[in-house]
Design a protein around this motif. Sequence first.
Motif, PDB file in Angstrom:
ATOM      1  N   TYR A  11       1.047  -0.592  -0.390  1.00 32.07           N
ATOM      2  CA  TYR A  11       0.019   0.295   0.033  1.00 32.07           C
ATOM      3  C   TYR A  11       1.228   1.265  -0.091  1.00 32.07           C
ATOM      4  O   TYR A  11       1.711   0.948  -0.041  1.00 32.07           O
ATOM      5  N   ASN A  13       1.142   3.585   1.971  1.00 32.48           N
ATOM      6  CA  ASN A  13       1.683   3.611   3.287  1.00 32.48           C
ATOM      7  C   ASN A  13       3.230   2.825   3.616  1.00 32.48           C
ATOM      8  O   ASN A  13       3.465   2.363   4.852  1.00 32.48           O
ATOM      9  N   VAL A  15       2.622  -0.525   4.059  1.00 35.28           N
ATOM     10  CA  VAL A  15       2.602  -1.387   4.329  1.00 35.28           C
ATOM     11  C   VAL A  15       2.033  -2.102   3.465  1.00 35.28           C
ATOM     12  O   VAL A  15       1.683  -2.706   2.138  1.00 35.28           O
ATOM     13  N   ALA A  17       0.677  -5.566   2.150  1.00 29.75           N
ATOM     14  CA  ALA A  17       0.013  -6.696   2.160  1.00 29.75           C
ATOM     15  C   ALA A  17      -0.168  -8.045   2.450  1.00 29.75           C
ATOM     16  O   ALA A  17      -0.540  -8.994   2.513  1.00 29.75           O
ATOM     17  N   PRO A  36      -6.014 -13.905  10.468  1.00 25.51           N
ATOM     18  CA  PRO A  36      -6.297 -13.037  11.886  1.00 25.51           C
ATOM     19  C   PRO A  36      -6.470 -12.269  10.916  1.00 25.51           C
ATOM     20  O   PRO A  36      -5.785 -11.478  10.184  1.00 25.51           O
ATOM     21  N   GLY A  38      -6.043  -8.447   9.498  1.00 18.05           N
ATOM     22  CA  GLY A  38      -4.590  -7.848   9.059  1.00 18.05           C
ATOM     23  C   GLY A  38      -4.048  -8.655   8.737  1.00 18.05           C
ATOM     24  O   GLY A  38      -3.027  -8.123   8.330  1.00 18.05           O
ATOM     25  N   ALA A  39      -4.314 -10.003   8.383  1.00 22.13           N
ATOM     26  CA  ALA A  39      -2.936 -10.873   7.202  1.00 22.13           C
ATOM     27  C   ALA A  39      -3.176 -10.496   6.036  1.00 22.13           C
ATOM     28  O   ALA A  39      -2.203 -10.965   5.173  1.00 22.13           O
ATOM     29  N   GLY A  40      -4.232 -10.104   5.414  1.00 23.02           N
ATOM     30  CA  GLY A  40      -4.359  -9.621   4.054  1.00 23.02           C
ATOM     31  C   GLY A  40      -5.284 -10.601   3.460  1.00 23.02           C
ATOM     32  O   GLY A  40      -5.801 -10.454   2.115  1.00 23.02           O
ATOM     33  N   LYS A  41      -6.108 -11.420   3.717  1.00 23.95           N
ATOM     34  CA  LYS A  41      -7.940 -11.602   3.658  1.00 23.95           C
ATOM     35  C   LYS A  41      -8.123 -10.977   2.149  1.00 23.95           C
ATOM     36  O   LYS A  41      -7.928 -11.083   1.313  1.00 23.95           O
ATOM     37  N   SER A  42      -8.228  -9.948   3.159  1.00 28.71           N
ATOM     38  CA  SER A  42      -9.251  -8.224   2.354  1.00 28.71           C
ATOM     39  C   SER A  42      -8.919  -8.520   0.642  1.00 28.71           C
ATOM     40  O   SER A  42      -9.212  -7.730   0.101  1.00 28.71           O
ATOM     41  N   THR A  43      -7.369  -7.699   0.977  1.00 31.62           N
ATOM     42  CA  THR A  43      -6.493  -8.006  -0.093  1.00 31.62           C
ATOM     43  C   THR A  43      -6.618  -8.321  -1.316  1.00 31.62           C
ATOM     44  O   THR A  43      -6.592  -8.240  -2.324  1.00 31.62           O
TER      45      THR A  43
END
Length: 228
Positions: A11, A13, A15, A17, A36, A38-43
Amino acid sequence: MIRMVDVSKVYDNKVTALENVNVEIAQGDFVYVVGPSGAGKSTFIKLLYRELRATSGLIMIDDFDLTQLKDREVPFLRRKIGVVFQDFKLLSRLTVAENIAYAMEVIETDPEEIKQRVTQVLAEVGLTGKAARFPNELSGGEQQRVAIARAIANNPHILIADEPTGNLDPNTSEEIMALLEKINAKGTTVIMATHNDQLVNSHVHRLLEINNGDIVRDEKEGTYANEG
Ligand code: ADP
Ligand code: ADP
């Protein structure tokens, strides 16, 4: 067929992902994406329907290379992919029928065909008779059914579901799960990001576990214990 080769997403910023993700998903698979917060699933999910562009790597969906796809070509991709979300994302000023029709109008489907198809998909999701309702006149489970009807209206090869049961009680979640499995049984690939370990463990399918931007587990019949 979906194929990711060395896919990374960084990203703005800085990060990272996802980092060097490699995966193949065959037509007709049912795949959970777990891990969990913040793991990167949505990404991972957003890359598949080109809500996001990869920073590097190759993402193939059938013969579309998403990394080369131009913005004006995204509608062609949206014929292959339907998407449903935790918060349904129905258009509140449109009726159920209009919400579904809208997804077909976007790709310039013939009006007569739209009419027939709306009736057909409403029956498929068990909402015959609700065509003229507005989203806020429906239960959460019914709204998710409308969202699923909209997502399958264009006969996509792939249905992506990002936490589809996240706002639903356990019984309603079961019903939505049964519907997704019914759609999968007709040959549609289903990719579902979820925290719902109860569903994952009672309806066993392929499981991709993402942690820290990496696929750390890929099991044909995986189970999962959510740590909260
Ligand atoms: P998950 O869906 O598993 O909770 P995400 O894919 O949303 O994970 O997030 C993966 C990582 O990327 C997290 O560190 C998150 O904070 C970060 N992230 C997600 N979206 C953005 C964004 N738009 N801008 C910057 N960082 C993001
Ligand atoms: P935007 O580009 O502003 O996000 P779109 O015109 O792509 O809006 O989508 C309008 C509405 O239709 C949104 O609520 C979006 O979530 C939904 N939508 C778009 N494409 C799909 C799809 N393939 N499956 C399901 N819903 C979709």
